[in-house]
Design a protein around this motif. Sequence first.
Motif, PDB file in Angstrom:
ATOM      1  N   ASP A   1      54.934  96.666  45.273  1.00 18.95           N
ATOM      2  CA  ASP A   1      54.870  97.662  44.202  1.00 18.95           C
ATOM      3  C   ASP A   1      54.703  96.926  42.881  1.00 18.95           C
ATOM      4  O   ASP A   1      55.501  96.049  42.553  1.00 18.95           O
ATOM      5  CB  ASP A   1      56.155  98.499  44.192  1.00 18.95           C
ATOM      6  CG  ASP A   1      56.046  99.725  43.296  1.00 18.95           C
ATOM      7  OD1 ASP A   1      55.008  99.889  42.622  1.00 18.95           O
ATOM      8  OD2 ASP A   1      57.003 100.518  43.272  1.00 18.95           O
ATOM      9  N   GLY A   2      53.655  97.245  42.125  1.00 20.73           N
ATOM     10  CA  GLY A   2      53.448  96.588  40.839  1.00 20.73           C
ATOM     11  C   GLY A   2      51.987  96.563  40.468  1.00 20.73           C
ATOM     12  O   GLY A   2      51.252  97.521  40.701  1.00 20.73           O
ATOM     13  N   GLY A   3      51.531  95.453  39.890  1.00 13.78           N
ATOM     14  CA  GLY A   3      50.135  95.292  39.514  1.00 13.78           C
ATOM     15  C   GLY A   3      49.686  93.877  39.779  1.00 13.78           C
ATOM     16  O   GLY A   3      50.412  92.920  39.520  1.00 13.78           O
ATOM     17  N   GLY A   4      48.476  93.698  40.312  1.00 14.43           N
ATOM     18  CA  GLY A   4      47.976  92.373  40.654  1.00 14.43           C
ATOM     19  C   GLY A   4      47.369  92.367  42.033  1.00 14.43           C
ATOM     20  O   GLY A   4      46.622  93.273  42.389  1.00 14.43           O
TER      21      GLY A   4
ATOM     22  N   ILE B   1      49.481  98.963  42.115  1.00  9.91           N
ATOM     23  CA  ILE B   1      49.341  98.989  43.569  1.00  9.91           C
ATOM     24  C   ILE B   1      50.697  99.230  44.219  1.00  9.91           C
ATOM     25  O   ILE B   1      51.742  98.862  43.685  1.00  9.91           O
ATOM     26  CB  ILE B   1      48.719  97.679  44.110  1.00  9.91           C
ATOM     27  CG1 ILE B   1      49.641  96.483  43.846  1.00  9.91           C
ATOM     28  CG2 ILE B   1      47.350  97.450  43.504  1.00  9.91           C
ATOM     29  CD1 ILE B   1      49.135  95.181  44.457  1.00  9.91           C
ATOM     30  N   LYS B   2      50.644  99.854  45.383  1.00  7.06           N
ATOM     31  CA  LYS B   2      51.869 100.130  46.129  1.00  7.06           C
ATOM     32  C   LYS B   2      51.513 100.219  47.601  1.00  7.06           C
ATOM     33  O   LYS B   2      50.448 100.730  47.960  1.00  7.06           O
ATOM     34  CB  LYS B   2      52.504 101.442  45.663  1.00  7.06           C
ATOM     35  CG  LYS B   2      53.871 101.730  46.262  1.00  7.06           C
ATOM     36  CD  LYS B   2      54.478 102.989  45.651  1.00  7.06           C
ATOM     37  CE  LYS B   2      55.876 103.241  46.192  1.00  7.06           C
ATOM     38  NZ  LYS B   2      56.496 104.447  45.568  1.00  7.06           N
TER      39      LYS B   2
ATOM     40  N   VAL C   1      46.046 102.337  45.334  1.00 11.93           N
ATOM     41  CA  VAL C   1      45.807 101.735  44.023  1.00 11.93           C
ATOM     42  C   VAL C   1      45.574 102.846  43.006  1.00 11.93           C
ATOM     43  O   VAL C   1      45.086 103.927  43.347  1.00 11.93           O
ATOM     44  CB  VAL C   1      44.593 100.775  44.045  1.00 11.93           C
ATOM     45  CG1 VAL C   1      44.833  99.621  44.999  1.00 11.93           C
ATOM     46  CG2 VAL C   1      43.314 101.511  44.417  1.00 11.93           C
ATOM     47  N   LYS C   2      45.934 102.567  41.744  1.00 13.75           N
ATOM     48  CA  LYS C   2      45.694 103.488  40.641  1.00 13.75           C
ATOM     49  C   LYS C   2      45.125 102.722  39.458  1.00 13.75           C
ATOM     50  O   LYS C   2      45.362 101.533  39.306  1.00 13.75           O
ATOM     51  CB  LYS C   2      46.994 104.187  40.224  1.00 13.75           C
ATOM     52  CG  LYS C   2      47.548 105.167  41.234  1.00 13.75           C
ATOM     53  CD  LYS C   2      48.794 105.862  40.690  1.00 13.75           C
ATOM     54  CE  LYS C   2      49.340 106.873  41.691  1.00 13.75           C
ATOM     55  NZ  LYS C   2      50.551 107.566  41.153  1.00 13.75           N
ATOM     56  N   ASN C   3      44.373 103.433  38.624  1.00  6.19           N
ATOM     57  CA  ASN C   3      43.774 102.856  37.418  1.00  6.19           C
ATOM     58  C   ASN C   3      42.819 101.713  37.738  1.00  6.19           C
ATOM     59  O   ASN C   3      42.704 100.754  36.983  1.00  6.19           O
ATOM     60  CB  ASN C   3      44.865 102.372  36.453  1.00  6.19           C
ATOM     61  CG  ASN C   3      45.828 103.476  36.074  1.00  6.19           C
ATOM     62  OD1 ASN C   3      45.439 104.631  35.911  1.00  6.19           O
ATOM     63  ND2 ASN C   3      47.105 103.128  35.951  1.00  6.19           N
ATOM     64  N   GLY C   4      42.144 101.821  38.863  1.00  9.10           N
ATOM     65  CA  GLY C   4      41.162 100.824  39.271  1.00  9.10           C
ATOM     66  C   GLY C   4      41.722  99.817  40.243  1.00  9.10           C
ATOM     67  O   GLY C   4      42.805  99.261  40.030  1.00  9.10           O
ATOM     68  N   GLY C   5      40.992  99.589  41.345  1.00  9.08           N
ATOM     69  CA  GLY C   5      41.452  98.600  42.312  1.00  9.08           C
ATOM     70  C   GLY C   5      40.673  98.651  43.603  1.00  9.08           C
ATOM     71  O   GLY C   5      39.698  99.398  43.741  1.00  9.08           O
TER      72      GLY C   5
END
Length: 288
Positions: free
Chosen positions: A60-63, A86-87, A115-119
């Motif tokens: 859970d987070g971003g990257g 991402i989660k 994924v959210k906001n692009g991924g």
Amino acid sequence: MSHFDFSREIKIRFYIVLLYYQYEYRKGGNRMRAIFVGVVAILLVATMGASATVTKVKWDGGGIVEVRWKSDDDAKMTCYTAGNKIKGRLIAEDKNDNPYGYGVDTSDVKVSARVKNGGEIEYWFKRTDSYKPMYGKAGQEVYTYIISDNKAKFKWHSWSNYAHYRSCNYGWQNDNQIVAKGEHYILHRFYVNKHNGASIEIGADGKTELTIMNEDHWGKSFKFGKGCGCYTNAKVTIKGEGFFNQVATAKHHLETDTGIEIDGNAYYQVYVEFTKGFHFGNFALEGE
């Protein structure tokens, strides 16, 4: 491999990007691009026992998170998730059961990623061992890739043993195993060997809901969108503009649930372009 070794390495690797990750996707002259910044929190639990080895991962987070898992010499899997947010979770099990003494354990993987906001999300599972005297060669593969400048989610269940490979999503995610929103691209394919299998490719600006509830394999034959002793559930709904492309090949015989039958080096394709939406109520097929 039938023997369980407590010292056996669990082959899982994580890549956490603390600065940034950048991707580009080009299709038809268009370009999708995003920069991901952040840190991913990861929880890993591995349980070893005489009966099975179970690995559970949550993130859970971003990257970026990449999980590489190997069930001895019986199966292997890679799951990759990257994005601004991402989660996900993954449960991978080497049952260490060696049915009938054939020297091949049962392997089971369940994954849920978003994924959210692009991924982007990428998943690959390969069956690498079988009891060849009765069930032929291994090598069956399932692969999914999703990229979006907005949202995407993926839920899948892979299972293999000495005899065959199955994607049995009933009970794990009955509908909409693959969903994407915004400008997005999707590729899913299932091949039992270089001649026999099927794929779906989608590029769209809008929203896609893709259901492939089951896939099945026995010997050199395959079922796409059906199988696992369950009802057929293979459909897609796309709102917006884009394209849909389904391709299937079979060395001897191929037939669709819509009534098409092809004999001898079969090649089947459905390609559609649209500006306001598209729906295909049953794209299931089988071949050998």
